[in-house]
Design a protein around this motif. Structure first.
Motif, PDB file in Angstrom:
ATOM      1  N   UNK A   1      68.480  32.955  29.488  1.00 32.30           N
ATOM      2  CA  UNK A   1      66.749  33.418  29.631  1.00 32.30           C
ATOM      3  C   UNK A   1      65.935  34.252  30.416  1.00 32.30           C
ATOM      4  N   UNK A   2      65.377  34.838  30.300  1.00 32.26           N
ATOM      5  CA  UNK A   2      64.964  36.248  30.854  1.00 32.26           C
ATOM      6  C   UNK A   2      63.252  35.781  31.002  1.00 32.26           C
ATOM      7  N   UNK A   3      62.848  35.709  32.375  1.00 36.88           N
ATOM      8  CA  UNK A   3      61.427  35.252  32.377  1.00 36.88           C
ATOM      9  C   UNK A   3      60.849  37.074  33.030  1.00 36.88           C
ATOM     10  N   UNK A   4      59.650  37.582  32.154  1.00 32.76           N
ATOM     11  CA  UNK A   4      58.816  39.253  33.062  1.00 32.76           C
ATOM     12  C   UNK A   4      58.054  37.782  33.269  1.00 32.76           C
ATOM     13  N   UNK A   5      57.850  38.502  34.576  1.00 35.24           N
ATOM     14  CA  UNK A   5      56.740  37.945  35.830  1.00 35.24           C
ATOM     15  C   UNK A   5      55.740  39.050  36.128  1.00 35.24           C
ATOM     16  N   UNK A   6      54.327  39.130  35.880  1.00 39.52           N
ATOM     17  CA  UNK A   6      53.262  39.838  36.118  1.00 39.52           C
ATOM     18  C   UNK A   6      52.590  39.516  37.315  1.00 39.52           C
ATOM     19  N   UNK A   7      52.746  40.119  38.203  1.00 38.55           N
ATOM     20  CA  UNK A   7      52.090  39.572  39.827  1.00 38.55           C
ATOM     21  C   UNK A   7      51.028  41.154  39.901  1.00 38.55           C
ATOM     22  N   UNK A   8      50.206  39.987  40.087  1.00 39.55           N
ATOM     23  CA  UNK A   8      48.855  40.709  40.714  1.00 39.55           C
ATOM     24  C   UNK A   8      48.534  40.730  42.148  1.00 39.55           C
ATOM     25  N   UNK A   9      48.902  41.212  42.633  1.00 40.33           N
ATOM     26  CA  UNK A   9      48.943  41.621  44.488  1.00 40.33           C
ATOM     27  C   UNK A   9      47.498  41.278  44.270  1.00 40.33           C
ATOM     28  N   UNK A  10      47.430  40.262  45.380  1.00 37.61           N
ATOM     29  CA  UNK A  10      45.727  40.018  46.907  1.00 37.61           C
ATOM     30  C   UNK A  10      45.375  40.934  47.605  1.00 37.61           C
ATOM     31  N   UNK A  11      44.322  41.678  47.839  1.00 35.30           N
ATOM     32  CA  UNK A  11      43.810  42.771  48.584  1.00 35.30           C
ATOM     33  C   UNK A  11      41.980  42.176  48.595  1.00 35.30           C
ATOM     34  N   UNK A  12      41.824  42.578  49.814  1.00 39.45           N
ATOM     35  CA  UNK A  12      40.424  42.373  49.900  1.00 39.45           C
ATOM     36  C   UNK A  12      39.610  42.793  48.631  1.00 39.45           C
ATOM     37  N   UNK A  13      39.655  43.581  47.619  1.00 39.81           N
ATOM     38  CA  UNK A  13      38.348  43.677  47.461  1.00 39.81           C
ATOM     39  C   UNK A  13      38.953  43.748  46.012  1.00 39.81           C
ATOM     40  N   UNK A  14      40.107  43.122  45.496  1.00 40.07           N
ATOM     41  CA  UNK A  14      40.548  42.179  44.584  1.00 40.07           C
ATOM     42  C   UNK A  14      40.321  41.770  43.421  1.00 40.07           C
ATOM     43  N   UNK A  15      39.200  41.802  42.002  1.00 36.82           N
ATOM     44  CA  UNK A  15      38.929  41.069  41.123  1.00 36.82           C
ATOM     45  C   UNK A  15      39.364  41.241  40.500  1.00 36.82           C
ATOM     46  N   UNK A  16      39.331  39.579  39.570  1.00 35.08           N
ATOM     47  CA  UNK A  16      40.540  38.871  38.687  1.00 35.08           C
ATOM     48  C   UNK A  16      39.489  37.549  37.625  1.00 35.08           C
ATOM     49  N   UNK A  17      39.448  38.108  36.523  1.00 33.57           N
ATOM     50  CA  UNK A  17      38.906  37.270  35.741  1.00 33.57           C
ATOM     51  C   UNK A  17      40.035  36.020  34.978  1.00 33.57           C
ATOM     52  N   UNK A  18      39.684  34.610  35.813  1.00 34.14           N
ATOM     53  CA  UNK A  18      41.204  34.411  35.511  1.00 34.14           C
ATOM     54  C   UNK A  18      41.023  33.726  33.715  1.00 34.14           C
ATOM     55  N   UNK A  19      39.695  33.244  33.818  1.00 31.29           N
ATOM     56  CA  UNK A  19      38.924  32.783  32.091  1.00 31.29           C
ATOM     57  C   UNK A  19      40.064  33.443  31.228  1.00 31.29           C
ATOM     58  N   UNK A  20      39.282  35.178  31.152  1.00 33.39           N
ATOM     59  CA  UNK A  20      39.572  36.432  30.159  1.00 33.39           C
ATOM     60  C   UNK A  20      41.544  36.108  30.380  1.00 33.39           C
ATOM     61  N   UNK A  21      41.570  36.702  31.539  1.00 32.39           N
ATOM     62  CA  UNK A  21      43.277  36.515  31.470  1.00 32.39           C
ATOM     63  C   UNK A  21      43.636  35.937  30.309  1.00 32.39           C
ATOM     64  N   UNK A  22      43.241  33.690  30.806  1.00 35.15           N
ATOM     65  CA  UNK A  22      43.832  33.081  29.837  1.00 35.15           C
ATOM     66  C   UNK A  22      43.518  33.224  28.711  1.00 35.15           C
ATOM     67  N   UNK A  23      42.364  33.320  27.937  1.00 36.19           N
ATOM     68  CA  UNK A  23      41.507  33.053  26.313  1.00 36.19           C
ATOM     69  C   UNK A  23      42.046  33.957  26.344  1.00 36.19           C
TER      70      UNK A  23
END
Length: 103
Positions: free
Chosen positions: A1-23
């Motif tokens: 089995x393989x795992x594809x990891x998509x990593x979003x680095x944290x920076x001072x100006x990072x924005x991320x909508x986890x609800x949109x990402x999940x849903x």
């Protein structure tokens, strides 16, 4: 089995909508990759290794496949649509890593 990891680095100006990402985004990914993607997992970064330290990654998405070729065959036809959705939930350019899952 393989795992594809998509990593979003944290920076001072990072924005991320986890609800949109999940849903929305991961629902799109699961729909487009259909039976080839065996399961998904999402992580939301809370902290780094030392007290008060920011997380290295603001979020991570993980996709599991039987093989690299299964991932490539499933992702290729839908890459433009899946990657095109990224600006809808983040301003971060992700890093991708494919790993072998050893149990």
């Amino acid at each position: 089995m393989i795992k594809v990891s998509v990593l979003y680095p944290k920076a001072a100006d990072s924005t991320f909508d986890i609800a949109y990402y999940r849903d929305t985004h991961m629902a799109l990914v699961r729909e487009k990759l259909a039976g080839a993607c065996k399961r998904t997992a999402i992580e939301s970064g809370l902290a780094g290794g030392a007290p008060g330290e920011a997380p290295t990654y603001i979020a991570m998405g993980h996709l599991y496949f039987d093989s690299v070729s299964d991932f490539e065959a499933a992702f290729g036809p839908h890459a433009k649509e899946i990657l095109g959705d990224i600006p809808n939930f983040t301003n971060v350019q992700p890093t991708i890593q494919i790993s072998e899952v050893i149990e």
